[in-house]
Design an enzyme around this catalytic site. Structure first.
Site, PDB file in Angstrom:
ATOM      1  N   GLN A 156      11.021  24.432  87.789  1.00 41.15           N
ATOM      2  CA  GLN A 156      10.894  22.963  87.749  1.00 41.15           C
ATOM      3  C   GLN A 156      11.997  22.256  88.519  1.00 41.15           C
ATOM      4  O   GLN A 156      11.889  21.086  88.848  1.00 41.15           O
ATOM      5  CB  GLN A 156      10.976  22.472  86.292  1.00 41.15           C
ATOM      6  CG  GLN A 156       9.843  22.931  85.433  1.00 41.15           C
ATOM      7  CD  GLN A 156      10.214  22.889  83.954  1.00 41.15           C
ATOM      8  OE1 GLN A 156       9.953  21.913  83.273  1.00 41.15           O
ATOM      9  NE2 GLN A 156      10.844  23.941  83.457  1.00 41.15           N
ATOM     10  N   ARG A 157      13.110  22.933  88.739  1.00 39.00           N
ATOM     11  CA  ARG A 157      14.247  22.277  89.412  1.00 39.00           C
ATOM     12  C   ARG A 157      14.341  22.665  90.875  1.00 39.00           C
ATOM     13  O   ARG A 157      15.141  22.091  91.620  1.00 39.00           O
ATOM     14  CB  ARG A 157      15.559  22.665  88.719  1.00 39.00           C
ATOM     15  CG  ARG A 157      15.751  22.068  87.372  1.00 39.00           C
ATOM     16  CD  ARG A 157      17.194  21.757  87.042  1.00 39.00           C
ATOM     17  NE  ARG A 157      18.153  22.768  87.369  1.00 39.00           N
ATOM     18  CZ  ARG A 157      19.012  23.316  86.506  1.00 39.00           C
ATOM     19  NH1 ARG A 157      18.993  22.959  85.241  1.00 39.00           N
ATOM     20  NH2 ARG A 157      19.886  24.187  86.896  1.00 39.00           N
ATOM     21  N   THR A 183      18.710  13.572  87.237  1.00 39.78           N
ATOM     22  CA  THR A 183      18.339  14.610  86.269  1.00 39.78           C
ATOM     23  C   THR A 183      16.825  14.736  86.244  1.00 39.78           C
ATOM     24  O   THR A 183      16.122  13.727  86.212  1.00 39.78           O
ATOM     25  CB  THR A 183      18.847  14.334  84.827  1.00 39.78           C
ATOM     26  OG1 THR A 183      18.117  15.189  83.928  1.00 39.78           O
ATOM     27  CG2 THR A 183      18.659  12.917  84.361  1.00 39.78           C
ATOM     28  N   GLU A 214      11.777  22.449  75.776  1.00 39.58           N
ATOM     29  CA  GLU A 214      12.692  23.491  75.277  1.00 39.58           C
ATOM     30  C   GLU A 214      13.523  23.037  74.076  1.00 39.58           C
ATOM     31  O   GLU A 214      13.941  23.853  73.259  1.00 39.58           O
ATOM     32  CB  GLU A 214      13.615  23.940  76.411  1.00 39.58           C
ATOM     33  CG  GLU A 214      14.461  22.790  76.925  1.00 39.58           C
ATOM     34  CD  GLU A 214      15.339  23.116  78.102  1.00 39.58           C
ATOM     35  OE1 GLU A 214      15.446  24.292  78.475  1.00 39.58           O
ATOM     36  OE2 GLU A 214      15.926  22.163  78.656  1.00 39.58           O
ATOM     37  N   HIS A 260      13.532  27.347  85.653  1.00 37.21           N
ATOM     38  CA  HIS A 260      14.143  26.726  86.828  1.00 37.21           C
ATOM     39  C   HIS A 260      13.177  26.470  87.972  1.00 37.21           C
ATOM     40  O   HIS A 260      13.551  25.800  88.942  1.00 37.21           O
ATOM     41  CB  HIS A 260      15.342  27.564  87.285  1.00 37.21           C
ATOM     42  CG  HIS A 260      16.448  27.534  86.277  1.00 37.21           C
ATOM     43  ND1 HIS A 260      16.475  28.394  85.200  1.00 37.21           N
ATOM     44  CD2 HIS A 260      17.519  26.715  86.143  1.00 37.21           C
ATOM     45  CE1 HIS A 260      17.543  28.119  84.464  1.00 37.21           C
ATOM     46  NE2 HIS A 260      18.185  27.108  85.005  1.00 37.21           N
ATOM     47  N   MET A 262      11.364  22.105  80.664  1.00 39.01           N
ATOM     48  CA  MET A 262      12.733  21.679  80.372  1.00 39.01           C
ATOM     49  C   MET A 262      12.726  20.344  79.633  1.00 39.01           C
ATOM     50  O   MET A 262      11.719  19.625  79.642  1.00 39.01           O
ATOM     51  CB  MET A 262      13.557  21.612  81.648  1.00 39.01           C
ATOM     52  CG  MET A 262      14.018  22.991  82.097  1.00 39.01           C
ATOM     53  SD  MET A 262      15.172  22.907  83.464  1.00 39.01           S
ATOM     54  CE  MET A 262      15.695  24.623  83.547  1.00 39.01           C
ATOM     55  N   GLY A 263      13.835  20.019  79.070  1.00 45.39           N
ATOM     56  CA  GLY A 263      13.967  18.796  78.288  1.00 45.39           C
ATOM     57  C   GLY A 263      14.760  19.132  77.051  1.00 45.39           C
ATOM     58  O   GLY A 263      14.218  19.537  76.038  1.00 45.39           O
ATOM     59  N   ARG A 264      16.064  19.004  77.225  1.00 46.98           N
ATOM     60  CA  ARG A 264      16.987  19.417  76.166  1.00 46.98           C
ATOM     61  C   ARG A 264      16.971  18.423  74.996  1.00 46.98           C
ATOM     62  O   ARG A 264      16.780  18.808  73.860  1.00 46.98           O
ATOM     63  CB  ARG A 264      18.384  19.435  76.788  1.00 46.98           C
ATOM     64  CG  ARG A 264      19.442  20.066  75.991  1.00 46.98           C
ATOM     65  CD  ARG A 264      20.770  19.734  76.615  1.00 46.98           C
ATOM     66  NE  ARG A 264      21.010  20.464  77.858  1.00 46.98           N
ATOM     67  CZ  ARG A 264      21.474  21.711  77.904  1.00 46.98           C
ATOM     68  NH1 ARG A 264      21.715  22.348  76.784  1.00 46.98           N
ATOM     69  NH2 ARG A 264      21.704  22.291  79.060  1.00 46.98           N
ATOM     70  N   ASP A 311      15.373  15.675  83.788  1.00 45.37           N
ATOM     71  CA  ASP A 311      14.985  15.360  82.407  1.00 45.37           C
ATOM     72  C   ASP A 311      14.652  13.878  82.204  1.00 45.37           C
ATOM     73  O   ASP A 311      14.050  13.522  81.198  1.00 45.37           O
ATOM     74  CB  ASP A 311      16.118  15.737  81.441  1.00 45.37           C
ATOM     75  CG  ASP A 311      16.333  17.240  81.362  1.00 45.37           C
ATOM     76  OD1 ASP A 311      15.510  17.990  81.905  1.00 45.37           O
ATOM     77  OD2 ASP A 311      17.339  17.659  80.760  1.00 45.37           O
TER      78      ASP A 311
HETATM   79  O1  F6P Z   1      19.754  19.432  83.919  1.00 42.72           O
HETATM   80  C1  F6P Z   1      19.214  19.425  82.631  1.00 42.72           C
HETATM   81  C2  F6P Z   1      18.455  20.668  82.403  1.00 42.72           C
HETATM   82  O2  F6P Z   1      17.430  20.676  83.303  1.00 42.72           O
HETATM   83  C3  F6P Z   1      17.960  20.833  80.973  1.00 42.72           C
HETATM   84  O3  F6P Z   1      16.664  20.413  80.735  1.00 42.72           O
HETATM   85  C4  F6P Z   1      18.102  22.313  80.741  1.00 42.72           C
HETATM   86  O4  F6P Z   1      18.322  22.597  79.392  1.00 42.72           O
HETATM   87  C5  F6P Z   1      19.291  22.635  81.550  1.00 42.72           C
HETATM   88  O5  F6P Z   1      19.268  21.790  82.652  1.00 42.72           O
HETATM   89  C6  F6P Z   1      19.376  24.086  82.001  1.00 42.72           C
HETATM   90  O6  F6P Z   1      20.556  24.219  82.692  1.00 42.72           O
HETATM   91  P1  F6P Z   1      21.160  25.564  83.290  1.00 42.72           P
HETATM   92  O7  F6P Z   1      20.496  25.759  84.612  1.00 42.72           O
HETATM   93  O8  F6P Z   1      22.597  25.269  83.439  1.00 42.72           O
HETATM   94  O9  F6P Z   1      20.845  26.650  82.328  1.00 42.72           O
END
Ligand code: F6P
Length: 343
Positions: A274-275, A125, A222, A272, A169-171, A127
């Protein structure tokens, strides 16, 4: 052995590096047959697979995302899905499954032990909020992306004498915000673990700006929450794991800061970005070490366990320890280090 693999939850830089490492050691060292399930638990429920071998994994190491696809499907929330998942694993003669995911994906993996499914978990993750491992792969990449963005925001904020609220991000946990905020010299960092007071935030910014023209970057996770009754936030859709879709707190914050202080304020939501993209060298190495350790764990019969990083060593921990409680930001880091630079 016939070993299945899946990636679940949000994607994360380094997933492909784990897949590549599992396949390399599984095929070359253990002479395993590897089978990928597509789109997380959905692939196991629906029986959708893709063959995996060393040749198919060439070039994967620096590639972001996951070649297996991913989803937030929760078999425990769909009627008959657990039975279907177990039937798929039987019909495909899977001896063991490697589940690469965060708290939700690994929570399902732990539940499935009751169905007699042999699973090894790999923590993932951006996060970094998974317990029992000091760090998850993907986090370093996300922090680097956010830090680069903050560096860029500084120069434009300074030129215009603005406040820029940068949402990361960071739920449930503010690891990305805290690390990127420290690395990027943020004037304020707001995280889910510490309810914020908008009055204090604005006072800090006023103090910083009163000595003359000086811009500020406010980094907000977030999932950050205002102190009760101080600001109202919108809430969005909920997924199968009960998580609300977040994103947008920065708009409320910037509006409020501008209204209260008179400082021109703008918003950047990294989302996104960041991912996506290539993992850092740190994440590639960690993901590779996790992949090798996971296939070793399968062959040692170390099921219902997760590979983890502790004191620079790869260890095995019970999945129950990983999914029981989220790992939140160390208050010592937030109050003792980050906060020293607020305002
Ligand atoms: O994987 C966790 C996360 O990166 C959270 O920080 C964020 O709220 C969530 O994914 C967003 O996910 P999605 O792409 O499904 O909206």
């Amino acid at each position: 052995m016939r070993v299945g693999l899946l990636t679940g939850g949000g994607d994360c830089p380094g997933l492909n590096a784990v897949i590549r490492a599992v396949v390399r050691k599984g095929e070359r060292h253990y002479e395993d047959e590897l089978l990928g399930f597509t789109d997380g638990w959905r692939g196991v429920i629906e029986g959708t697979t893709m063959p995996l071998d060393v040749e198919r994994c060439r070039g994967l190491l620096p590639r972001g995302g996951t070649i297996l696809g991913t989803s937030r499907t929760n078999p425990y929330k769909v009627d008959g899905a657990v039975e279907k998942a177990v039937a798929t694993l039987r019909s495909k003669a899977i001896d063991a499954l490697i589940a690469i995911g965060g708290e939700d994906t690994l929570g399902v993996a732990h539940e499935l032990r009751g169905e007699g499914v042999n699973i090894v978990g790999v923590p993932k993750t951006i996060d970094n909020d998974l317990s029992a491992t000091e760090v998850t792969f993907g986090f370093d990449t996300a922090v680097q992306i956010a830090t680069d963005a903050i560096d860029r925001l500084h120069t434009t904020a300074e030129s215009h004498d603005r406040v820029i609220v940068c949402e990361v991000m960071g739920r449930h946990a503010g690891w990305i915000a805290t690390h990127a905020g420290i690395a990027g010299g943020a004037a304020e960092i707001l995280i889910p673990e510490e309810a914020f007071d908008i009055d204090v935030v604005c006072d800090n910014l006023r103090r910083r700006h009163e000595k003359g023209r000086f811009a500020s970057i406010v980094v907000v996770a977030e999932g950050a929450q205002p102190k009760e009754g101080t600001l109202s936030l919108q809430s969005g859709e909920v997924d199968q794991f009960g998580h609300v879709r977040l994103g947008g707190i920065s708009n409320v914050l910037a509006e409020e800061i501008e209204k209260r202080t008179g400082f021109e304020s703008r918003v950047t939501i990294l989302g996104h970005v960041q991912r996506g993209g290539t993992p850092t060298a740190f994440d590639r190495i960690l993901a590779t070490r996790f992949g090798i350790a996971a296939i070793d764990a399968v062959h040692d019969g170390a099921f219902d366990q997760m590979v983890a990083l502790q004191s620079a060593q790869i260890v095995r921990v019970p999945l129950a320890d990983a999914v029981g409680q989220l790992k939140t930001v160390d208050p010592g880091l937030y109050h003792g280090v980050a906060e020293m630079f607020f305002g």
